[in-house]
Design a protein around this motif. Structure first.
Motif, PDB file in Angstrom:
ATOM      1  N   ASP A 228      -6.585   0.934  -0.144  1.00  0.00           N
ATOM      2  CA  ASP A 228      -7.026  -0.158  -0.924  1.00  0.00           C
ATOM      3  C   ASP A 228      -7.672   0.422  -2.211  1.00  0.00           C
ATOM      4  OD1 ASP A 228      -7.388  -2.883   0.704  1.00  0.00           O
ATOM      5  OD2 ASP A 228      -7.495  -1.222   2.143  1.00  0.00           O
ATOM      6  N   SER A 229      -7.165   0.107  -3.155  1.00  0.00           N
ATOM      7  CA  SER A 229      -7.737   0.217  -4.651  1.00  0.00           C
ATOM      8  C   SER A 229      -8.059  -0.843  -5.581  1.00  0.00           C
ATOM      9  CB  SER A 229      -6.583   1.057  -5.355  1.00  0.00           C
ATOM     10  OG  SER A 229      -5.913   2.139  -4.707  1.00  0.00           O
ATOM     11  N   LEU A 230      -9.266  -0.839  -6.086  1.00  0.00           N
ATOM     12  CA  LEU A 230      -9.869  -1.914  -6.963  1.00  0.00           C
ATOM     13  C   LEU A 230      -9.860  -1.096  -8.219  1.00  0.00           C
ATOM     14  CD1 LEU A 230     -10.899  -4.721  -7.406  1.00  0.00           C
ATOM     15  CD2 LEU A 230     -13.123  -3.528  -7.120  1.00  0.00           C
ATOM     16  N   ASP A 231      -8.979  -1.645  -9.373  1.00  0.00           N
ATOM     17  CA  ASP A 231      -9.036  -1.199 -10.628  1.00  0.00           C
ATOM     18  C   ASP A 231      -9.475  -2.173 -11.686  1.00  0.00           C
ATOM     19  OD1 ASP A 231      -8.555  -0.221 -13.174  1.00  0.00           O
ATOM     20  OD2 ASP A 231      -6.597   0.237 -13.126  1.00  0.00           O
ATOM     21  N   ALA A 232     -10.811  -2.271 -11.736  1.00  0.00           N
ATOM     22  CA  ALA A 232     -11.442  -3.384 -12.766  1.00  0.00           C
ATOM     23  C   ALA A 232     -11.242  -4.580 -11.591  1.00  0.00           C
ATOM     24  CB  ALA A 232     -10.649  -3.750 -13.921  1.00  0.00           C
ATOM     25  N   LEU A 233     -10.434  -5.787 -11.839  1.00  0.00           N
ATOM     26  CA  LEU A 233     -10.264  -6.902 -11.126  1.00  0.00           C
ATOM     27  C   LEU A 233      -9.096  -7.004 -10.563  1.00  0.00           C
ATOM     28  CD1 LEU A 233     -12.111  -9.250 -13.702  1.00  0.00           C
ATOM     29  CD2 LEU A 233     -12.913  -8.451 -11.534  1.00  0.00           C
ATOM     30  N   ALA A 234      -8.224  -5.850 -10.378  1.00  0.00           N
ATOM     31  CA  ALA A 234      -6.932  -6.066  -9.600  1.00  0.00           C
ATOM     32  C   ALA A 234      -7.277  -5.151  -8.261  1.00  0.00           C
ATOM     33  CB  ALA A 234      -5.784  -5.245 -10.526  1.00  0.00           C
ATOM     34  N   TRP A 235      -7.144  -5.750  -7.089  1.00  0.00           N
ATOM     35  CA  TRP A 235      -6.982  -5.170  -6.075  1.00  0.00           C
ATOM     36  C   TRP A 235      -5.630  -5.030  -5.280  1.00  0.00           C
ATOM     37  CZ3 TRP A 235      -8.460  -8.786  -1.220  1.00  0.00           C
ATOM     38  CH2 TRP A 235      -8.691  -7.831   0.037  1.00  0.00           C
ATOM     39  N   THR A 236      -5.407  -3.621  -5.331  1.00  0.00           N
ATOM     40  CA  THR A 236      -4.068  -3.227  -4.556  1.00  0.00           C
ATOM     41  C   THR A 236      -3.908  -2.727  -3.054  1.00  0.00           C
ATOM     42  OG1 THR A 236      -3.076  -2.704  -6.713  1.00  0.00           O
ATOM     43  CG2 THR A 236      -2.068  -1.989  -5.040  1.00  0.00           C
ATOM     44  N   VAL A 237      -3.327  -3.251  -2.298  1.00  0.00           N
ATOM     45  CA  VAL A 237      -3.401  -2.670  -0.845  1.00  0.00           C
ATOM     46  C   VAL A 237      -1.845  -2.091  -0.793  1.00  0.00           C
ATOM     47  CG1 VAL A 237      -3.181  -3.167   1.588  1.00  0.00           C
ATOM     48  CG2 VAL A 237      -4.493  -4.484  -0.027  1.00  0.00           C
ATOM     49  N   ALA A 238      -1.708  -0.812  -0.447  1.00  0.00           N
ATOM     50  CA  ALA A 238      -0.480  -0.128  -0.320  1.00  0.00           C
ATOM     51  C   ALA A 238      -0.539   0.582   0.982  1.00  0.00           C
ATOM     52  CB  ALA A 238      -0.571   1.142  -1.365  1.00  0.00           C
ATOM     53  N   ARG A 239       0.692   0.472   1.614  1.00  0.00           N
ATOM     54  CA  ARG A 239       1.277   0.897   2.819  1.00  0.00           C
ATOM     55  C   ARG A 239       2.270   1.759   3.078  1.00  0.00           C
ATOM     56  NH1 ARG A 239      -0.988  -4.353   4.041  1.00  0.00           N
ATOM     57  NH2 ARG A 239      -2.821  -4.178   5.637  1.00  0.00           N
ATOM     58  N   PRO A 240       2.391   2.731   3.656  1.00  0.00           N
ATOM     59  CA  PRO A 240       3.613   3.571   3.680  1.00  0.00           C
ATOM     60  C   PRO A 240       5.001   2.748   3.955  1.00  0.00           C
ATOM     61  CG  PRO A 240       2.012   4.669   4.823  1.00  0.00           C
ATOM     62  CD  PRO A 240       1.523   3.271   4.764  1.00  0.00           C
ATOM     63  N   GLY A 241       5.946   3.006   3.262  1.00  0.00           N
ATOM     64  CA  GLY A 241       7.235   2.051   3.458  1.00  0.00           C
ATOM     65  C   GLY A 241       7.273   0.787   3.107  1.00  0.00           C
ATOM     66  N   ARG A 242       6.092   0.274   2.538  1.00  0.00           N
ATOM     67  CA  ARG A 242       6.225  -1.099   1.948  1.00  0.00           C
ATOM     68  C   ARG A 242       5.620  -1.057   0.339  1.00  0.00           C
ATOM     69  NH1 ARG A 242       2.673  -4.404   6.096  1.00  0.00           N
ATOM     70  NH2 ARG A 242       3.000  -3.435   8.015  1.00  0.00           N
TER      71      ARG A 242
END
Length: 286
Positions: A228-242
């Motif tokens: 999970d990453s929060l860059d200012a007001l952008a929340w990103t969820v990264a998972r392997p292979g997706r």
């Protein structure tokens, strides 16, 4: 050197939930790095809100261990170095340049802190402060692959800046200086660094107008199967292979998100200040 006499080792190990062997072995190092990366939080809130980050060990362990706050690489390495020093490990600190696929012929400042540990006849890269850090040490040999964690890393000995050779840490992706399927995450040499050196780099990262951590907050939390990453007001969820999934959040939602998703605790005054500053960023961007 690393103020380990001021370390509350029992409190640190309790935070990690670690009750294993304390001998300076590779097994201990692996277990501690995994527990640290998954438990101790990563965030740049102090740079964004206050333009100051304390690196003395009492301040670092108060924030990261006792108060449940998040810190970045310098803080993580100051804490972890004190732990390794107390436990009797042999190691040195080094600085890296975070490239993230950029051309190393245009080097970025050496503002990433890491450790190299000498354990059981081999040398190991110990990178606990990247946010999406490897979950175990990676042996410092050309071609070594660290596969602990959601994404692997590759170590290569290569040109790193203007004809100078050193180590490059690669992550999956495409870049101009990595083998197919890899891009350079960071580069470093083995020149030893000391607390005073990290104080200089930390001052730039925490307070300079050109530092990305001054411009906006950045928070990360790595789990064994997601980032999970929060860059200012952008929340990103990264998972392997997706494909990563990104959504926008409102300023008022951020303090709750920090606690619920990232495990970063903020007091009422700090949360209110964070919301105000984020609202200002939102207005400036509109």
């Amino acid at each position: 050197m690393w103020s380990s006499d001021e370390l509350d080792l029992d409190a640190y190990l309790a935070l990690l939930g670690y009750d294993g062997d304390r001998a300076p072995t590779l097994a201990t190092l692996r277990a501690l790095q995994r527990a640290h990366v998954l438990t101790v939080r990563w965030a740049t809130l102090d740079s964004f809100l206050y333009r100051r980050v304390a690196l003395d060990l009492p301040s670092v362990q108060d924030k990261l261990v006792r108060r449940g706050g998040g810190g970045y690489c310098f803080e993580h390495v100051v804490l972890f170095a004190a732990v390794l020093e107390r436990l009797g490990f042999a190691f040195r600190a080094v600085s890296g340049r975070v490239q993230l696929g950029a051309d190393s012929r245009r080097p970025r400042p050496a503002t990433h802190a890491m450790l190299i540990a000498d354990v059981e006849g081999a040398r190991w890269l110990v990178d606990v402060g990247f946010g999406a850090s490897p979950l175990e040490p990676v042996e410092l040999v050309d071609g070594a692959v660290g596969e602990a964690g959601p994404w692997p890393v590759l170590l290569r000995w290569q040109e790193v800046t203007h004809g100078s050779e050193g180590w490059a840490v690669h992550e999956p992706g495409e870049g101009p200086e990595g083998p197919a399927g890899w891009k350079v995450r960071q580069v470093f040499t083995e020149n030893p660094q000391y607390p005073v050196d990290f104080a200089v780099g930390n001052h730039f990262v925490a307070s300079n107008d050109r530092s990305p951590f001054v411009i906006r907050p950045f928070v990360q939390r790595l789990r064994p199967d997601r980032l999970d990453s929060l860059d200012a007001l952008a929340w990103t969820v990264a998972r392997p292979g997706r494909e990563p999934v990104t959504e926008s959040v409102a300023p008022g939602e951020v303090p709750g998100l920090l606690g619920d998703v990232f495990g970063v605790r903020t007091g009422a005054e700090e949360a209110a200040l964070l919301v105000r500053r984020l609202a200002g960023l939102e207005r400036d961007a509109s």
